[in-house]
Design a protein around this motif. Structure first.
Motif, PDB file in Angstrom:
ATOM      1  N   ASP A  50       0.822  -1.207   0.000  1.00 52.05           N
ATOM      2  CA  ASP A  50       0.000   0.000   0.000  1.00 52.05           C
ATOM      3  C   ASP A  50       0.857   1.259   0.000  1.00 52.05           C
ATOM      4  O   ASP A  50       0.549   2.237  -0.687  1.00 52.05           O
ATOM      5  CB  ASP A  50      -0.948   0.007   1.200  1.00 52.05           C
ATOM      6  CG  ASP A  50      -2.051  -1.040   1.088  1.00 52.05           C
ATOM      7  OD1 ASP A  50      -2.379  -1.419  -0.056  1.00 52.05           O
ATOM      8  OD2 ASP A  50      -2.572  -1.468   2.128  1.00 52.05           O
ATOM      9  N   THR A  51       1.934   1.230   0.778  1.00 48.91           N
ATOM     10  CA  THR A  51       2.852   2.379   0.824  1.00 48.91           C
ATOM     11  C   THR A  51       3.522   2.579  -0.529  1.00 48.91           C
ATOM     12  O   THR A  51       3.706   3.710  -0.988  1.00 48.91           O
ATOM     13  CB  THR A  51       3.928   2.166   1.906  1.00 48.91           C
ATOM     14  OG1 THR A  51       3.291   1.975   3.179  1.00 48.91           O
ATOM     15  CG2 THR A  51       4.866   3.370   1.990  1.00 48.91           C
ATOM     16  N   GLU A  54       1.051   4.169  -2.917  1.00 46.58           N
ATOM     17  CA  GLU A  54       0.914   5.582  -2.553  1.00 46.58           C
ATOM     18  C   GLU A  54       2.111   6.391  -3.032  1.00 46.58           C
ATOM     19  O   GLU A  54       1.970   7.513  -3.528  1.00 46.58           O
ATOM     20  CB  GLU A  54       0.774   5.706  -1.028  1.00 46.58           C
ATOM     21  CG  GLU A  54       0.548   7.134  -0.551  1.00 46.58           C
ATOM     22  CD  GLU A  54       0.436   7.223   0.964  1.00 46.58           C
ATOM     23  OE1 GLU A  54       0.351   8.358   1.466  1.00 46.58           O
ATOM     24  OE2 GLU A  54       0.449   6.169   1.633  1.00 46.58           O
ATOM     25  N   LYS A  58       2.186   9.608  -5.575  1.00 48.72           N
ATOM     26  CA  LYS A  58       2.808  10.866  -5.157  1.00 48.72           C
ATOM     27  C   LYS A  58       3.848  11.323  -6.167  1.00 48.72           C
ATOM     28  O   LYS A  58       3.915  12.499  -6.531  1.00 48.72           O
ATOM     29  CB  LYS A  58       3.456  10.707  -3.780  1.00 48.72           C
ATOM     30  CG  LYS A  58       2.465  10.674  -2.623  1.00 48.72           C
ATOM     31  CD  LYS A  58       3.199  10.540  -1.296  1.00 48.72           C
ATOM     32  CE  LYS A  58       2.227  10.563  -0.116  1.00 48.72           C
ATOM     33  NZ  LYS A  58       2.951  10.400   1.177  1.00 48.72           N
TER      34      LYS A  58
END
Length: 257
Positions: A50-51, A54, A58
């Motif tokens: 998930d990171t 993300e 970004k």
């Protein structure tokens, strides 16, 4: 490959003091690291998934071309990798355009392919030329575009573009390893509407993956019917499949044709 990106960070005022602005080089390095965080997660299972997703978003939103191109590919072909339920070609094109304007040849190539699939040969030719200037080569794609140009093929009308979206949904279903939810009726509907690439894919399902159609064994007769429909629209894959089929049954006259 790193692209020079100028990012202006807002200055946070706290009383009379302010935070220093991050240098362009440091920002570039951060975006590159975010891009590779996603790559390492997807390729090697390193870090939190998930990171990593993300971080990709970004980096893309901050203007890093390779992340934008990767995100476009995710929306088009591997929505499962970015936690989306199905292909979203409209979003893919948005991100490819952002990357392509920064001379990312992968995005330029994908835009050329997309416009070929939309039969928009003028746009396809434009993006292929830009991709070639950045080192991309694909003779097959070039000849496909030239074929549309010679015959002055008209773009797919807006009311029929659902067929293209259904085709991309099928592609993402296959490339995800059949993990995504997909109703094969959408591919059939796309093919029946006359969309050439879906006709070729449907034929291949009948020939090689009958299970996707709920069939127990290949149906070569049906495959040949759909390959013929696509071949009549000058789809080279369908034409090649027909030539191979007729060679296999030693119908040399048809194979040569």
């Amino acid at each position: 490959m790193k692209h020079d990106i100028i990012i202006l960070l807002g200055i946070l005022l706290i009383g009379c003091q302010s935070q220093p602005i991050q240098s362009c080089s440091e920002s570039d390095d951060l975006l590159y690291e975010q891009y590779w965080q996603f790559q390492e997660s997807m390729l090697f299972g390193i870090g939190d998934e998930d990171t990593a997703i993300e971080s990709l978003f970004k980096s893309a939103e901050a203007g890093y071309a390779e992340s934008q191109s990767q995100l476009g590919g995710g929306y088009a072909y591997r929505p499962d990798l970015i936690k989306r339920k199905g292909a979203d070609i409209d979003s893919a094109v948005i991100w490819w355009l952002k990357a392509a304007e920064q001379e990312d040849y992968v995005a330029q190539k994908e835009l050329a392919i997309f416009h070929v699939r939309m039969k928009e040969w003028k746009q396809a030719k434009y993006w292929l030329k830009r991709a070639e200037k950045n080192g991309f080569e694909d003779e097959t794609l070039y000849h496909e575009i030239r074929g549309y140009e010679r015959r002055n093929v008209q773009p797919i009308p807006k009311e029929s573009r659902i067929a293209v979206k259904q085709y991309y949904q099928f592609l993402s279903y296959v490339q995800s390893g059949y993990k995504l939810n997909f109703d094969i009726k959408n591919l059939i509907e796309s093919a029946e509407s006359g969309y050439v690439h879906s006709q070729t894919e449907l034929a291949c399902c009948y020939a090689y993956r009958p299970d996707l159609l709920g069939c127990e064994k290949p149906n070569i007769d049906s495959a040949v019917i759909w390959w013929h429909k696509a071949a009549e629209q000058d789809d080279w894959v369908a034409q090649e499949k027909l030539a191979q089929h007729y060679a296999d049954i030693q119908d040399w006259k048809q194979a040569k044709f």
